[in-house]
Enzyme design. Structure first.
Site: not given
Ligand code: AMP
Length: 270
Positions: A33, A144, A149
């Site tokens: 994030h 990515e 999504q």
């Molecule tokens: P989430 O809180 O899991 O819904 O994720 C929020 C955003 O953070 C989404 O766009 C995810 O793809 C991104 N995200 C989650 N994990 C990672 C990661 N390890 N690297 C890069 N982006 C991430």
């Protein structure tokens, strides 16, 4: 950092600020994030982060209940990053009674996670549609790690709104395992296992060579991994990254995986 708790406050702020970079999240923030936020801060005048655990995108109620939440730590992370706005909406603000919902994603998109998580991407599109309408961001930053999504959301939002959905690379731990809020549900031994599985998956991708029967090869590797690590793999597929059609060559393709480590569902792509 200004914390926005309702849509009246949000509207005022949106009126006063142009060129907003938006980072939608479900909280329990980690370095993945953080990298999205840093990207937004580089490219946009103001950065708005939302934290909303969207009930509509959970096809499994238990998964929603168990989803890690840590709002105090999240606020402190966001303050340290000097984020301008944190939006913490309630479900009522996001989905008022009058809202019209997207009922079905395209049939062509019913692959990978969409095939195994019924209603998941409909839930994602509904929340992203509403958030984009309310925030009117210039750019939206997505990871990515959740490539499908990103792919579905980008196609939908850029057609409907004047916004750019920007892809940010996956952040991994030192052994290559992708960071995720769900990793907080794993024991140390399970993290070690996931790191080993990741290493195997990277090797599988790099071993895809010309003239190989990719479908058979992946079917065999899938069975092998399931036995070796006692896991259940939902899918292991090579797909073109622009069309998400099944692919037989490494070029322009990604290897997509989803598996269960005990009760925790993990996804990644390489
Ligand atoms: P989430 O809180 O899991 O819904 O994720 C929020 C955003 O953070 C989404 O766009 C995810 O793809 C991104 N995200 C989650 N994990 C990672 C990661 N390890 N690297 C890069 N982006 C991430």
């Amino acid at each position: 950092m200004k914390v926005i708790l309702n849509n009246i406050q949000l509207k005022k702020i949106i009126k006063l600020n142009q060129n907003i970079g938006f980072v939608p999240t479900m909280g329990s923030l980690h370095k993945g994030h953080k990298s999205l936020i840093k990207e937004s801060k580089k490219k946009s005048k103001k950065t708005l982060v939302s934290i909303f655990v969207n009930p509509k995108q959970f096809n499994d109620k238990k998964d929603f209940i168990n989803y890690p939440r840590n709002i105090n730590q999240d606020k402190s992370i966001l303050r340290n990053l000097k984020v301008d706005f944190l939006y913490l909406p309630s479900a009522k603000e996001i989905f008022p009674k009058s809202s019209k919902f997207i009922k079905k994603i395209n049939k062509k998109d019913k692959i990978l996670c969409a095939k195994f998580r019924k209603g998941h991407f409909e839930g994602v599109l509904n929340v992203m549609d509403r958030l984009t309408y309310l925030i009117n961001p210039t750019n939206i930053y997505m990871g990515e790690k959740d490539y499908q999504q990103f792919y579905i959301v980008k196609k939908y939002l850029e057609k409907k709104y004047k916004t750019n959905v920007i892809l940010c690379k996956t952040i991994r731990d030192k052994r290559g395992f992708a960071l995720s809020s769900r990793n907080k549900l794993l024991k140390k031994s399970e993290i070690i296992k996931a790191q080993k599985i990741t290493k195997n998956l990277i090797k599988i991708k790099s071993n895809i060579k010309k003239n190989l029967n990719v479908k058979n090869e992946l079917e065999n590797r899938k069975k092998e991994l399931e036995e070796k690590f006692s896991i259940k793999i939902q899918y292991l597929e090579l797909r073109n990254k622009n069309s998400l059609n099944l692919s037989i060559k490494k070029q322009n393709s990604k290897l997509f995986v989803a598996y269960y480590l005990n009760h925790v569902r993990l996804i990644d792509n390489f």
